[in-house]
Enzyme design. Structure first.
Site, PDB file in Angstrom:
ATOM      1  N   HIS A  51      -3.481  -5.213   0.256  1.00  0.00           N
ATOM      2  CA  HIS A  51      -2.978  -5.631   1.567  1.00  0.00           C
ATOM      3  C   HIS A  51      -3.009  -7.160   1.709  1.00  0.00           C
ATOM      4  O   HIS A  51      -3.939  -7.717   2.306  1.00  0.00           O
ATOM      5  CB  HIS A  51      -3.806  -4.986   2.676  1.00  0.00           C
ATOM      6  CG  HIS A  51      -3.462  -3.564   2.952  1.00  0.00           C
ATOM      7  ND1 HIS A  51      -2.535  -3.185   3.895  1.00  0.00           N
ATOM      8  CD2 HIS A  51      -3.906  -2.417   2.379  1.00  0.00           C
ATOM      9  CE1 HIS A  51      -2.434  -1.868   3.921  1.00  0.00           C
ATOM     10  NE2 HIS A  51      -3.258  -1.376   2.998  1.00  0.00           N
ATOM     11  N   GLU A  65      -1.341  -9.009   3.675  1.00  0.00           N
ATOM     12  CA  GLU A  65      -1.220  -9.446   5.069  1.00  0.00           C
ATOM     13  C   GLU A  65      -2.581  -9.639   5.723  1.00  0.00           C
ATOM     14  O   GLU A  65      -2.692 -10.391   6.704  1.00  0.00           O
ATOM     15  CB  GLU A  65      -0.356  -8.456   5.865  1.00  0.00           C
ATOM     16  CG  GLU A  65      -1.054  -7.213   6.367  1.00  0.00           C
ATOM     17  CD  GLU A  65      -1.277  -6.149   5.290  1.00  0.00           C
ATOM     18  OE1 GLU A  65      -1.829  -5.080   5.619  1.00  0.00           O
ATOM     19  OE2 GLU A  65      -0.901  -6.384   4.119  1.00  0.00           O
ATOM     20  N   CYS A 106       0.835  -1.199   0.000  1.00  0.00           N
ATOM     21  CA  CYS A 106       0.000   0.000   0.000  1.00  0.00           C
ATOM     22  C   CYS A 106       0.870   1.249   0.000  1.00  0.00           C
ATOM     23  O   CYS A 106       1.479   1.573  -1.009  1.00  0.00           O
ATOM     24  CB  CYS A 106      -0.993  -0.034   1.161  1.00  0.00           C
ATOM     25  SG  CYS A 106      -2.362   1.143   0.944  1.00  0.00           S
TER      26      CYS A 106
END
Length: 241
Positions: free
Chosen positions: A209, A211, A106
């Protein structure tokens, strides 16, 4: 060998604390790495920091100070953290020189691009007609729009899919592409979703994202696995003096 991964973090001055989402830390740990959080400190030589780690991850966060890429701020530009900006850009620029494994997420993809000599588009809606909703109002693990991945890219080699659905939490994107980088992924509205250095070291930035996704969408695990594997092969340089 378990690689040590440096991860920069956010700072909330009004609360006098540093912070980082646990998902970044957990993703590295689950991929076999040892995460070390790096609070911003622009008085420390990047060489000293990077000599202690095998890879560098740049996470999400606030907008970047536009003056750092030669622009005046647009009205849509949000909160900035000048100390973090200087710290991360210096780390990323040196990591690029050292060919240290580098993963930007990001804000991190934008930091990578600025560190390499590129810029940031300060607001997608202002420059992209009929853009998608890139600041989703849905759980962070939920995927909301498709991206297309270039089949000759390293990112495609890792994820193995030409079309992939991702999450989205941003109003800015990569602007002028830094020299030496290529665009590895984009959404159909023209927003850059991935960049990389087509070289012999791991250097990938993504606008989404992963994660937040890898537990429910295992395909994203491979991105962290590849990053930590590359970091395990990296031999940190030594400072002199």
């Amino acid at each position: 060998m378990q690689p040590v991964i440096g991860v920069s973090c956010c700072y909330k001055p009004e609360e006098n604390r540093y912070w980082l989402s646990r998902d970044y830390v957990q993703a590295i740990q689950d991929a076999g790495g040892i995460p070390v959080i790096l609070p911003a400190n622009d008085s420390i030589d990047p060489d000293i920091i990077l000599s202690t780690v095998h890879g560098l991850m740049l996470p999400g966060g606030e907008d970047i100070e536009p003056g750092l890429f030669g622009e005046e701020p647009w009205p849509e530009n949000g909160t900035i953290d000048p100390e973090r900006d200087v710290f991360e850009i210096a780390l990323a620029a040196r990591a690029l020189q050292l060919k240290m494994p580098l993963l930007g997420i990001c804000r991190g993809i934008q930091v990578m691009n600025v560190a390499g000599g590129g810029s940031v588009c300060q607001d997608i809606a202002r420059v992209v007609d009929r853009s998608y909703k890139h600041s989703q109002q849905a759980p962070r693990w939920h995927v909301t729009h498709n991206i297309k991945i270039e089949t000759k890219s390293t990112l495609f080699g890792i994820l193995g899919q030409e079309t992939l659905r991702v999450n989205s939490f941003h109003h800015q994107m990569v602007g002028k592409l830094a020299p030496g980088f290529i665009i590895s992924a984009y959404s159909a509205d023209g927003v850059v979703e991935g960049i990389e250095m087509p070289d012999d070291f791991f250097c990938i930035g993504v606008q989404f994202h992963p994660e937040n996704l890898y537990r429910r969408h295992p395909i994203f695990r491979s991105l962290f696995n590849s990053f930590t594997a590359a970091s395990a092969r990296y031999l940190p340089h030594k400072t002199t003096g």
